[in-house]
Design a protein around this motif. Structure first.
Motif, short mmCIF file in Angstrom:
data_model
loop_
_atom_site.label_atom_id
_atom_site.label_comp_id
_atom_site.label_asym_id
_atom_site.label_seq_id
_atom_site.Cartn_x
_atom_site.Cartn_y
_atom_site.Cartn_z
N THR A 194 0.81 -1.23 0.00
CA THR A 194 0.00 0.00 0.00
C THR A 194 0.84 1.27 0.00
O THR A 194 0.36 2.33 -0.42
CB THR A 194 -0.92 0.03 1.23
N GLY A 195 2.09 1.18 0.50
CA GLY A 195 2.90 2.38 0.65
C GLY A 195 2.48 3.22 1.85
O GLY A 195 2.92 4.36 2.01
N ILE A 196 1.64 2.64 2.72
CA ILE A 196 1.14 3.35 3.90
C ILE A 196 1.61 2.61 5.14
O ILE A 196 1.24 1.44 5.36
CB ILE A 196 -0.40 3.43 3.89
N ALA A 197 2.42 3.25 5.95
CA ALA A 197 2.88 2.63 7.20
C ALA A 197 1.68 2.41 8.11
O ALA A 197 0.85 3.29 8.31
CB ALA A 197 3.90 3.54 7.88
N GLY A 198 1.58 1.20 8.66
CA GLY A 198 0.47 0.89 9.56
C GLY A 198 -0.84 0.58 8.85
O GLY A 198 -1.90 0.59 9.48
N SER A 199 -0.79 0.29 7.56
CA SER A 199 -2.02 0.04 6.83
C SER A 199 -2.73 -1.22 7.30
O SER A 199 -3.91 -1.42 7.00
CB SER A 199 -1.75 -0.05 5.33
N GLN A 200 -2.03 -2.07 8.07
CA GLN A 200 -2.68 -3.27 8.60
C GLN A 200 -3.77 -2.92 9.62
O GLN A 200 -4.63 -3.76 9.93
CB GLN A 200 -1.65 -4.21 9.25
N HIS A 201 -3.77 -1.68 10.12
CA HIS A 201 -4.81 -1.25 11.05
C HIS A 201 -6.13 -0.95 10.33
O HIS A 201 -7.17 -0.79 10.98
CB HIS A 201 -4.37 0.00 11.81
N CYS A 202 -6.08 -0.86 9.01
CA CYS A 202 -7.27 -0.46 8.24
C CYS A 202 -8.18 -1.65 7.98
O CYS A 202 -7.78 -2.82 8.10
CB CYS A 202 -6.86 0.15 6.89
N THR A 203 -9.39 -1.34 7.61
CA THR A 203 -10.34 -2.34 7.12
C THR A 203 -10.45 -2.16 5.61
O THR A 203 -10.83 -1.08 5.14
CB THR A 203 -11.73 -2.16 7.76
N HIS A 204 -10.10 -3.20 4.86
CA HIS A 204 -10.22 -3.10 3.41
C HIS A 204 -11.70 -3.17 3.03
O HIS A 204 -12.49 -3.88 3.65
CB HIS A 204 -9.45 -4.24 2.74
N ASN A 205 -12.10 -2.42 1.99
CA ASN A 205 -13.52 -2.37 1.67
C ASN A 205 -14.08 -3.73 1.26
O ASN A 205 -15.27 -3.98 1.39
CB ASN A 205 -13.81 -1.33 0.58
N SER A 206 -13.22 -4.66 0.81
CA SER A 206 -13.70 -6.00 0.47
C SER A 206 -14.01 -6.83 1.71
O SER A 206 -14.63 -7.89 1.60
CB SER A 206 -12.65 -6.73 -0.38
N GLU A 207 -13.59 -6.37 2.88
CA GLU A 207 -13.85 -7.09 4.12
C GLU A 207 -15.16 -6.67 4.77
O GLU A 207 -15.56 -7.22 5.79
CB GLU A 207 -12.70 -6.87 5.10
N VAL A 208 -15.83 -5.70 4.19
CA VAL A 208 -17.08 -5.18 4.75
C VAL A 208 -18.26 -5.94 4.15
O VAL A 208 -18.42 -6.00 2.93
CB VAL A 208 -17.22 -3.67 4.46
N ARG A 209 -19.10 -6.51 5.00
CA ARG A 209 -20.29 -7.21 4.51
C ARG A 209 -21.45 -6.24 4.31
O ARG A 209 -22.26 -6.39 3.41
CB ARG A 209 -20.70 -8.31 5.49
N SER A 210 -21.57 -5.24 5.18
CA SER A 210 -22.61 -4.22 5.04
C SER A 210 -22.14 -2.96 5.74
O SER A 210 -21.71 -2.99 6.89
CB SER A 210 -23.93 -4.70 5.67
N PRO B 236 -9.70 2.97 9.78
CA PRO B 236 -9.93 3.63 8.49
C PRO B 236 -10.29 2.61 7.41
O PRO B 236 -9.84 1.46 7.45
CB PRO B 236 -8.60 4.32 8.19
N ILE B 237 -11.08 3.04 6.46
CA ILE B 237 -11.47 2.18 5.34
C ILE B 237 -10.45 2.35 4.22
O ILE B 237 -10.21 3.45 3.74
CB ILE B 237 -12.87 2.54 4.81
N LEU B 238 -9.81 1.24 3.82
CA LEU B 238 -8.81 1.27 2.77
C LEU B 238 -9.47 0.97 1.43
O LEU B 238 -9.99 -0.13 1.21
CB LEU B 238 -7.71 0.26 3.06
N ALA B 239 -9.47 1.95 0.54
CA ALA B 239 -10.12 1.79 -0.77
C ALA B 239 -9.25 2.38 -1.86
O ALA B 239 -9.74 3.05 -2.77
CB ALA B 239 -11.49 2.46 -0.77
N THR B 240 -7.95 2.13 -1.76
CA THR B 240 -7.03 2.68 -2.74
C THR B 240 -6.94 1.79 -3.96
O THR B 240 -7.15 0.58 -3.88
CB THR B 240 -5.62 2.84 -2.14
N GLU B 241 -6.59 2.38 -5.11
CA GLU B 241 -6.48 1.61 -6.35
C GLU B 241 -5.39 0.56 -6.26
O GLU B 241 -5.48 -0.51 -6.82
CB GLU B 241 -6.19 2.54 -7.53
N ASP B 242 -4.30 0.88 -5.53
CA ASP B 242 -3.18 -0.05 -5.46
C ASP B 242 -3.55 -1.33 -4.73
O ASP B 242 -2.94 -2.37 -4.93
CB ASP B 242 -2.00 0.61 -4.74
N SER B 243 -4.55 -1.26 -3.84
CA SER B 243 -4.86 -2.43 -3.03
C SER B 243 -6.07 -3.18 -3.50
O SER B 243 -6.37 -4.25 -3.01
CB SER B 243 -5.09 -2.00 -1.57
N SER B 244 -6.79 -2.66 -4.48
CA SER B 244 -7.97 -3.39 -4.95
C SER B 244 -8.30 -3.03 -6.36
O SER B 244 -8.45 -1.87 -6.71
CB SER B 244 -9.16 -3.07 -4.06
#
Length: 430
Positions: A231-247, A398-406
């Motif tokens: 991701t190029g973001i330090a600590g990005s493991q703290h985020c929730t990727h938008n694909s992990e959201v059910r609703s 934080p919600i991670l919705a960057t182009e590089d990650s999805s």
């Protein structure tokens, strides 16, 4: 007026008929000369020309006869055996192996078989998930693709069912719950591609198939990358990727930061706002303001329309989102103590750097007058000095919705298919 126009229209059906006959004669001559079957797309074009001629002159017997013969010709084509593989590729189990049975993979299989006449029995799809369109089934309930079926904007599950129906009706062979783990180029001649593909089914023993061509159509949505190196973001493991959201409506808390814009980021923003949550979007590009003639570089009309509604001053179902750009998020931290004023233990600290302001892209036929409440006039960072640091806090990951990650960020606009023909051994794990 009709008396003046009618004489000029009369030659049109005849002209279309002559053009259709000429194209058909060219096709027949080529068949005789090369002893090969005609291109299906070419026959479809001839049919369109003759159909137009018949629409303009419904009683023309010659046009009707040509269309009837053309239909018989296409039926004979389906009965005609496929040409044998070239020397050096006789041992291939499939002409084309497609990795992924989503929109891209199924679309590629349809194009190969329906447009280019490849035998469906010589096309193989490999799907890692349990079902065709598996990644669509994992979309948040509120997420909608910019496609049209029997409803204007189906859910991910509805679209996946549509893809499964295409596969069934087209009689495509799909290996489900199977992973491609390695591809090796084993060609004997430089101009005759042949690959050995190692497959690892979820149940049973690994096996190997040979294919003349490989199409990579696996997408990235189902493989979220949250590591800093991706991701190029330090600590990005703290985020929730938008694909992990059910609703989106079922997420706890009422304050969210969305990292990234375009389709995934704006979709998250809209649905969080509709769920009554406060939303701040940190994006590297003000995608909500981009309006060009290239549909791949701006928001889909459906997405832009939904964003305008939640940005409108009359939006009463929740809080108006805050859109900020150009910002590059560089760090996400979980606050471990109350060492910072007014910051509660357990909150998340998001650090971003202001990028260089660039002119907003404008294409032809665009109106430069914007309503004060439209997304295009949404505020950017207050201190817009390039390189200036911005820090925001949120009580939820934080919600991670960057182009590089999805790959979902560009899904409504692009279908990725990469043809592997170079001499190489490629290991493909996740």
């Amino acid at each position: 007026i009709l008396d003046d126009v009618l004489p000029r229209l009369l030659p049109a059906p005849h002209a279309a008929l002559v053009k259709g006959k000429a194209r058909l004669l060219q096709t027949l001559a080529k068949i005789q000369r090369t002893n090969s079957m005609p291109n299906k797309a070419g026959l479809d074009e001839i049919r369109e020309i003759l159909t137009l001629a018949l629409q303009m002159d419904p009683e023309n017997a010659e046009t009707k006869a040509l269309l009837t013969n053309l239909t018989k010709m296409k039926q004979l084509m389906q009965m005609y055996p496929q040409p044998p593989p070239p020397e050096g590729a006789e041992g291939a189990d499939a002409d084309v192996l497609i990795v992924g049975a989503g929109a891209s993979g199924v679309g590629m299989a349809m194009m190969l078989t329906r447009t280019f006449g490849v035998d469906p029995n010589r096309v193989m799809l490999v799907e890692k998930g349990n079902e065709v369109g598996d990644s669509f089934r994992k979309w948040p309930d509120e997420m909608r693709p910019a496609f049209s079926l029997h409803c204007e904007h189906p859910s991910g599950k509805e679209y996946a069912s549509y893809l499964a129906a295409i596969v069934e009706s087209s009689k495509f062979q799909v290996l489900k719950r199977t992973t491609v783990v390695a591809i090796e180029d084993i060609r004997q001649k430089s101009n005759v591609p042949l690959f050995e593909v190692k497959l690892e089914p979820r149940e049973g023993l690994a096996n190997v198939v040979r294919a003349r061509y490989i199409v990579w159509a696996a997408g990235e949505f189902q493989h979220p990358k949250k590591d800093e190196k991706d991701t190029g973001i330090a600590g990005s493991q703290h985020c929730t990727h938008n694909s992990e959201v059910r609703s989106w409506s079922e997420l706890p808390g009422d304050d969210y930061v969305v990292i990234g814009g375009f389709e995934s980021g704006v979709d998250a923003c809209v649905n969080l706002a509709r769920a009554g949550k406060k939303v701040r979007v940190l994006a590297s590009t003000p995608c909500w303001a981009v309006q060009t003639s290239d549909p791949s570089s701006e928001l889909a009309p459906y997405t832009a329309s939904r964003l305008r509604k939640v940005m409108d001053s009359q939006f009463k179902d929740g809080h108006k989102p805050v859109l900020m750009s150009p910002l590059k998020v560089v760090k996400v931290e979980k606050v471990q103590g109350e060492d910072e004023e007014d910051i509660v233990h357990g909150m998340f600290k998001v650090t971003a750097v202001h990028g260089k302001d660039l002119p907003v892209a404008r294409g032809p036929l665009r109106d430069d007058d914007y309503d004060a409440d439209s997304p295009e006039s949404a505020p950017t960072v207050e201190d817009d000095s390039e390189g200036k640091t911005l820090v925001v806090y949120t009580g939820n990951p934080p919600i991670l919705a960057t182009e590089d990650s999805s790959g979902a960020s560009v899904l409504p606009h692009f279908i990725y298919s990469i043809l592997l023909t170079r001499t190489t051994t490629t290991t493909l794990r996740q």
